[in-house]
Design a protein around this motif. Sequence first.
Motif, PDB file in Angstrom:
ATOM      1  N   GLY A   1      25.635  -1.565  34.523  1.00 40.64           N
ATOM      2  CA  GLY A   1      26.416  -1.366  33.418  1.00 40.64           C
ATOM      3  C   GLY A   1      26.650  -0.798  32.039  1.00 40.64           C
ATOM      4  N   ILE A   2      24.597  -1.005  32.224  1.00 41.19           N
ATOM      5  CA  ILE A   2      23.800  -0.203  31.006  1.00 41.19           C
ATOM      6  C   ILE A   2      22.734   0.213  31.628  1.00 41.19           C
ATOM      7  CG2 ILE A   2      24.733  -2.042  29.437  1.00 41.19           C
ATOM      8  CD1 ILE A   2      21.602  -3.048  29.895  1.00 41.19           C
ATOM      9  N   ALA A   3      23.309   0.674  33.263  1.00 40.35           N
ATOM     10  CA  ALA A   3      22.422   1.803  33.456  1.00 40.35           C
ATOM     11  C   ALA A   3      22.511   3.317  33.081  1.00 40.35           C
ATOM     12  CB  ALA A   3      22.032   1.835  34.866  1.00 40.35           C
ATOM     13  N   VAL A   4      22.572   4.064  31.271  1.00 40.57           N
ATOM     14  CA  VAL A   4      23.172   5.638  31.064  1.00 40.57           C
ATOM     15  C   VAL A   4      22.020   5.802  31.339  1.00 40.57           C
ATOM     16  CG1 VAL A   4      24.864   6.219  29.369  1.00 40.57           C
ATOM     17  CG2 VAL A   4      25.422   4.622  30.612  1.00 40.57           C
ATOM     18  N   LYS A   5      21.811   7.699  31.280  1.00 38.95           N
ATOM     19  CA  LYS A   5      21.058   8.224  31.122  1.00 38.95           C
ATOM     20  C   LYS A   5      20.609   9.020  29.873  1.00 38.95           C
ATOM     21  CE  LYS A   5      20.373   9.318  35.853  1.00 38.95           C
ATOM     22  NZ  LYS A   5      20.495  10.497  37.144  1.00 38.95           N
ATOM     23  N   LYS A   6      22.759   9.108  29.061  1.00 40.79           N
ATOM     24  CA  LYS A   6      22.095   9.848  27.926  1.00 40.79           C
ATOM     25  C   LYS A   6      23.285   9.144  26.945  1.00 40.79           C
ATOM     26  CE  LYS A   6      20.881  14.468  28.842  1.00 40.79           C
ATOM     27  NZ  LYS A   6      21.149  16.048  28.335  1.00 40.79           N
ATOM     28  N   PRO A   7      22.679   8.364  26.078  1.00 39.94           N
ATOM     29  CA  PRO A   7      23.562   8.044  25.101  1.00 39.94           C
ATOM     30  C   PRO A   7      24.319   9.312  24.282  1.00 39.94           C
ATOM     31  CG  PRO A   7      21.869   7.647  23.901  1.00 39.94           C
ATOM     32  CD  PRO A   7      21.415   8.397  25.465  1.00 39.94           C
ATOM     33  N   GLY A   8      25.682   8.516  23.961  1.00 43.63           N
ATOM     34  CA  GLY A   8      26.305   9.629  23.786  1.00 43.63           C
ATOM     35  C   GLY A   8      26.188   9.851  22.016  1.00 43.63           C
ATOM     36  N   GLN A   9      25.950  11.076  21.354  1.00 38.80           N
ATOM     37  CA  GLN A   9      25.788  11.887  20.037  1.00 38.80           C
ATOM     38  C   GLN A   9      25.987  11.134  19.243  1.00 38.80           C
ATOM     39  OE1 GLN A   9      24.065  13.982  20.233  1.00 38.80           O
ATOM     40  NE2 GLN A   9      23.322  14.899  21.421  1.00 38.80           N
ATOM     41  N   ILE A  10      27.831  10.652  18.725  1.00 38.98           N
ATOM     42  CA  ILE A  10      28.238   9.677  17.631  1.00 38.98           C
ATOM     43  C   ILE A  10      27.781   8.817  17.980  1.00 38.98           C
ATOM     44  CG2 ILE A  10      30.582   8.741  17.151  1.00 38.98           C
ATOM     45  CD1 ILE A  10      31.940  11.099  18.344  1.00 38.98           C
ATOM     46  N   THR A  11      27.712   8.005  18.929  1.00 36.72           N
ATOM     47  CA  THR A  11      27.304   6.409  19.079  1.00 36.72           C
ATOM     48  C   THR A  11      25.795   6.340  18.824  1.00 36.72           C
ATOM     49  OG1 THR A  11      26.785   6.623  21.312  1.00 36.72           O
ATOM     50  CG2 THR A  11      28.517   5.654  20.526  1.00 36.72           C
ATOM     51  N   ARG A  12      24.767   7.347  19.038  1.00 33.00           N
ATOM     52  CA  ARG A  12      23.566   6.896  18.661  1.00 33.00           C
ATOM     53  C   ARG A  12      23.547   7.013  16.763  1.00 33.00           C
ATOM     54  NH1 ARG A  12      20.532  12.410  21.240  1.00 33.00           N
ATOM     55  NH2 ARG A  12      21.920  11.170  23.082  1.00 33.00           N
ATOM     56  N   GLU A  13      23.885   7.578  16.632  1.00 31.64           N
ATOM     57  CA  GLU A  13      23.879   7.859  15.192  1.00 31.64           C
ATOM     58  C   GLU A  13      24.456   6.515  13.999  1.00 31.64           C
ATOM     59  OE1 GLU A  13      22.403  10.402  13.523  1.00 31.64           O
ATOM     60  OE2 GLU A  13      21.953  11.338  15.014  1.00 31.64           O
ATOM     61  N   VAL A  14      25.203   6.199  14.720  1.00 32.72           N
ATOM     62  CA  VAL A  14      25.851   4.927  14.517  1.00 32.72           C
ATOM     63  C   VAL A  14      24.797   3.618  14.114  1.00 32.72           C
ATOM     64  CG1 VAL A  14      27.284   3.032  14.603  1.00 32.72           C
ATOM     65  CG2 VAL A  14      28.871   5.439  15.020  1.00 32.72           C
ATOM     66  N   VAL A  15      23.488   3.604  16.080  1.00 30.01           N
ATOM     67  CA  VAL A  15      23.034   3.117  16.158  1.00 30.01           C
ATOM     68  C   VAL A  15      21.469   2.828  15.280  1.00 30.01           C
ATOM     69  CG1 VAL A  15      21.719   2.458  17.896  1.00 30.01           C
ATOM     70  CG2 VAL A  15      23.904   2.303  18.432  1.00 30.01           C
ATOM     71  N   ARG A  16      21.562   4.440  14.618  1.00 31.07           N
ATOM     72  CA  ARG A  16      20.827   4.996  14.016  1.00 31.07           C
ATOM     73  C   ARG A  16      20.668   4.274  12.487  1.00 31.07           C
ATOM     74  NH1 ARG A  16      16.732   8.388  15.077  1.00 31.07           N
ATOM     75  NH2 ARG A  16      18.834   9.882  16.093  1.00 31.07           N
ATOM     76  N   GLN A  17      21.821   4.161  11.744  1.00 30.95           N
ATOM     77  CA  GLN A  17      22.147   3.504  10.893  1.00 30.95           C
ATOM     78  C   GLN A  17      22.634   2.127  10.739  1.00 30.95           C
ATOM     79  OE1 GLN A  17      25.280   6.219   8.519  1.00 30.95           O
ATOM     80  NE2 GLN A  17      24.580   7.354  10.033  1.00 30.95           N
ATOM     81  N   LEU A  18      22.718   1.172  11.498  1.00 29.75           N
ATOM     82  CA  LEU A  18      23.083  -0.322  11.853  1.00 29.75           C
ATOM     83  C   LEU A  18      22.633  -1.056  12.372  1.00 29.75           C
ATOM     84  CD1 LEU A  18      27.368   0.790  11.175  1.00 29.75           C
ATOM     85  CD2 LEU A  18      25.188   0.607   9.248  1.00 29.75           C
ATOM     86  N   VAL A  19      22.213  -0.470  13.859  1.00 26.86           N
ATOM     87  CA  VAL A  19      21.546  -1.263  14.624  1.00 26.86           C
ATOM     88  C   VAL A  19      20.321  -1.408  13.763  1.00 26.86           C
ATOM     89  CG1 VAL A  19      20.589  -1.634  16.701  1.00 26.86           C
ATOM     90  CG2 VAL A  19      22.113  -0.993  16.419  1.00 26.86           C
ATOM     91  N   ASP A  20      19.312  -3.305  13.725  1.00 27.44           N
ATOM     92  CA  ASP A  20      18.280  -2.884  13.312  1.00 27.44           C
ATOM     93  C   ASP A  20      17.528  -2.963  14.167  1.00 27.44           C
ATOM     94  OD1 ASP A  20      18.791  -4.448  10.812  1.00 27.44           O
ATOM     95  OD2 ASP A  20      19.918  -5.480  12.253  1.00 27.44           O
ATOM     96  N   ASP A  21      17.125  -2.732  15.075  1.00 29.38           N
ATOM     97  CA  ASP A  21      16.369  -2.541  16.724  1.00 29.38           C
ATOM     98  C   ASP A  21      16.618  -2.628  18.003  1.00 29.38           C
ATOM     99  OD1 ASP A  21      13.281  -2.399  17.855  1.00 29.38           O
ATOM    100  OD2 ASP A  21      12.745  -4.163  17.407  1.00 29.38           O
ATOM    101  N   ILE A  22      15.763  -2.135  19.193  1.00 29.78           N
ATOM    102  CA  ILE A  22      16.270  -2.406  20.106  1.00 29.78           C
ATOM    103  C   ILE A  22      15.578  -2.387  20.915  1.00 29.78           C
ATOM    104  CG2 ILE A  22      16.958  -0.989  21.932  1.00 29.78           C
ATOM    105  CD1 ILE A  22      18.189   1.217  20.249  1.00 29.78           C
ATOM    106  N   LEU A  23      15.330  -3.696  21.355  1.00 28.61           N
ATOM    107  CA  LEU A  23      14.786  -4.867  22.529  1.00 28.61           C
ATOM    108  C   LEU A  23      14.895  -4.292  23.808  1.00 28.61           C
ATOM    109  CD1 LEU A  23      15.196  -8.152  21.843  1.00 28.61           C
ATOM    110  CD2 LEU A  23      13.173  -6.445  20.702  1.00 28.61           C
TER     111      LEU A  23
END
Length: 250
Positions: free
Chosen positions: A71-93
Amino acid sequence: MAIEFLQAFPDLDVLVVPIGGGGLISGIAVAAKHIKPDIKILGVQTEAYPAMKAALEGREIHPTKVTIAEGIAVKKPGQITREVVRQLVDDILIVKESMIEDAIDALMEIEKVVVEGAGAAGLAAVLQFPDLFRGKKVGLPLCGGNIDPRTLSFCVMRGMVRDGRISRLKVTTLDLPGALARVTAIVGKVGGNIAEVYHQRQFATAPVKYTEIELVVETKDRMHGERLVKALEDAGLEVTDTSGAMAMRG
């Protein structure tokens, strides 16, 4: 989802959210940070598909592995979502496949909840990085239960191997009448349960006067398994743990 989490548990310190294309964590991050600006939002990706983390680091990946977290095996994340993640998500494990398997097993055994690989990724992160979460109140969205029975059963059985509750032992002994009965009697006396037996002569690596008996044995836990091995060795038998169960979680 974030609103419901914080309504039920307003003192949450962190939310740990699986990332595929980034839609779920983007929505959660926007809502949670609005309600509680100091809450930490951590994303989780499998080591086979770390696409969002790579995108934020300016890298491009070309995954070739298969993952249980489909369900999370995605090769390319969305353009819009990656900017939200960049601004609001503290880290990716990034978590190992084995940890996702353990998380699926733990949720079923302890919480009696069946989840798919992607849905268990949050717990996998907690299991793999316990120091990050020690002493904190953590929310884990269990986002998906689409797992087939075969995969689920494999996760459970492999988890039992890693926990030392199932082990595969190779016992080498003289090829004499009663040898197999002697070995099984020792296992029974210690309280082990034999699931499978393979009595090797033609394909054995031991000398011709010896035989190799391979046992798949169920025990209560790792210590019980170690007692079983010691009992066999104390009887003068050569024992090798070919499953690696005794060493996997030392």
